[in-house]
Motif scaffolding. Structure first.
Motif, short mmCIF file in Angstrom:
data_model
loop_
_atom_site.label_atom_id
_atom_site.label_comp_id
_atom_site.label_asym_id
_atom_site.label_seq_id
_atom_site.Cartn_x
_atom_site.Cartn_y
_atom_site.Cartn_z
N ALA A 26 42.03 62.98 82.53
CA ALA A 26 41.20 62.48 83.63
C ALA A 26 40.59 61.12 83.28
N LEU A 27 40.15 60.96 82.03
CA LEU A 27 39.57 59.68 81.61
C LEU A 27 40.63 58.58 81.52
N LEU A 28 41.80 58.94 81.03
CA LEU A 28 42.89 57.95 80.97
C LEU A 28 43.28 57.52 82.39
N ARG A 29 43.32 58.46 83.32
CA ARG A 29 43.64 58.11 84.71
C ARG A 29 42.59 57.14 85.27
N GLN A 30 41.31 57.41 84.98
CA GLN A 30 40.25 56.50 85.43
C GLN A 30 40.44 55.11 84.82
N ALA A 31 40.79 55.08 83.54
CA ALA A 31 41.02 53.79 82.88
C ALA A 31 42.18 53.06 83.54
N PHE A 32 43.26 53.77 83.80
CA PHE A 32 44.42 53.17 84.46
C PHE A 32 44.04 52.63 85.83
N GLU A 33 43.34 53.44 86.60
CA GLU A 33 42.94 53.02 87.95
C GLU A 33 41.97 51.84 87.93
N ALA A 34 41.22 51.70 86.84
CA ALA A 34 40.29 50.58 86.70
C ALA A 34 41.00 49.32 86.17
N GLY A 35 42.29 49.44 85.87
CA GLY A 35 43.05 48.29 85.42
C GLY A 35 43.11 48.09 83.92
N ALA A 36 42.75 49.12 83.15
CA ALA A 36 42.78 49.00 81.68
C ALA A 36 44.21 48.81 81.19
N GLU A 37 44.35 47.99 80.19
CA GLU A 37 45.63 47.79 79.53
C GLU A 37 45.69 48.52 78.19
N LEU A 38 44.50 48.87 77.67
CA LEU A 38 44.37 49.61 76.42
C LEU A 38 43.24 50.61 76.57
N PRO A 62 55.30 63.68 64.72
CA PRO A 62 55.58 62.70 65.77
C PRO A 62 56.16 63.30 67.05
N ASP A 63 56.77 64.47 66.96
CA ASP A 63 57.37 65.10 68.14
C ASP A 63 56.48 66.18 68.74
N GLY A 64 55.23 66.25 68.30
CA GLY A 64 54.31 67.28 68.78
C GLY A 64 53.91 67.09 70.23
N PRO A 65 53.31 68.12 70.82
CA PRO A 65 52.98 68.07 72.25
C PRO A 65 51.93 67.02 72.62
N THR A 66 50.94 66.81 71.77
CA THR A 66 49.91 65.82 72.09
C THR A 66 50.50 64.42 72.10
N LEU A 67 51.31 64.13 71.09
CA LEU A 67 51.90 62.79 71.02
C LEU A 67 52.93 62.59 72.12
N ALA A 68 53.66 63.64 72.49
CA ALA A 68 54.61 63.53 73.61
C ALA A 68 53.85 63.24 74.91
N TYR A 69 52.72 63.91 75.10
CA TYR A 69 51.89 63.66 76.28
C TYR A 69 51.39 62.21 76.30
N LEU A 70 50.87 61.73 75.17
CA LEU A 70 50.36 60.35 75.11
C LEU A 70 51.47 59.34 75.36
N ARG A 71 52.64 59.59 74.80
CA ARG A 71 53.78 58.69 75.01
C ARG A 71 54.17 58.66 76.49
N HIS A 72 54.18 59.83 77.12
CA HIS A 72 54.51 59.92 78.54
C HIS A 72 53.52 59.12 79.39
N ARG A 73 52.22 59.35 79.17
CA ARG A 73 51.20 58.64 79.96
C ARG A 73 51.25 57.14 79.70
N SER A 74 51.45 56.76 78.48
CA SER A 74 51.50 55.34 78.14
C SER A 74 52.64 54.64 78.87
N ARG A 75 53.80 55.26 78.87
CA ARG A 75 54.94 54.69 79.59
C ARG A 75 54.70 54.70 81.10
N GLN A 76 54.21 55.84 81.59
CA GLN A 76 54.00 55.99 83.03
C GLN A 76 53.04 54.95 83.58
N TRP A 77 51.95 54.72 82.84
CA TRP A 77 50.92 53.82 83.34
C TRP A 77 50.99 52.42 82.72
N ARG A 78 52.03 52.18 81.89
CA ARG A 78 52.18 50.86 81.24
C ARG A 78 50.88 50.43 80.56
#
Length: 163
Positions: A26-38, A62-78
């Motif tokens: 939820a916080l990452l989504r807010q950051a994305f919607e606010a225009g955060a790049e990092l 490196p292939d764990g679920p938390t890192l897979a989630y972070l990689r997905h969100r990072s790519r999705q939201w650039r």
């Protein structure tokens, strides 16, 4: 560059990983919607930071679920994301930070200066991490690392931003 550092209030039970990741999402989504790049999440954001008798069941590689989630969100939201987690390498556990770039590359930093109870749960990292990014070179430290001169000597004249 817009940077968002998220403070997550962990649940009373420190190892409600799904709940903590949900709050982070939820916080990452807010950051994305606010225009955060990092976006930067706290130390051990998914497990919580506490006196857990055994972090081993929650540690991941490196292939764990938390890192897979972070990689997905990072790519999705650039959006680049830095987040703390419990890393497993063989039989060793580390208090680590993953830095995921918008194209999904991962870089892992291991906390070098363990304090208090951490010494009984984790192995210390040995090296600084410098990642070249679109904003310049980023160096990483976790919590107590920041109070040691050696950490900053290792980064002196080598980084443009510290996370």
């Amino acid at each position: 560059m817009k940077i968002i550092a998220a403070a997550i209030q962990h649940s009373a039970e420190p190892l409600q990983v799904a709940d903590n990741v949900g709050r982070a999402d939820a916080l990452l989504r807010q950051a994305f919607e606010a225009g955060a790049e990092l976006a930067v999440l706290p130390e051990l954001f998914n497990t919580g930071y506490g006196l857990c008798p055994d972090y081993a069941p929650y540690a991941e590689g490196p292939d764990g679920p938390t890192l897979a989630y972070l990689r997905h969100r990072s790519r999705q939201w650039r959006m680049d994301i830095a987040a703390g987690f419990v890393e497993r390498e063989g039989r060793h556990l580390y208090d680590s930070l993953v830095y995921v770039t918008a194209d999904g590359q991962m870089h892992i930093y291991r906390k070098r200066n363990l304090v208090f109870w951490e010494r009984f749960r984790f192995k210390p990292g040995r090296a600084p991490l410098i990642v070249p990014t679109r904003w310049g070179r980023i160096g990483f430290a976790i919590c107590a690392d920041m109070i040691y001169r050696k950490v900053w000597r290792d980064y002196r004249d080598r980084i443009d931003l510290a996370v």
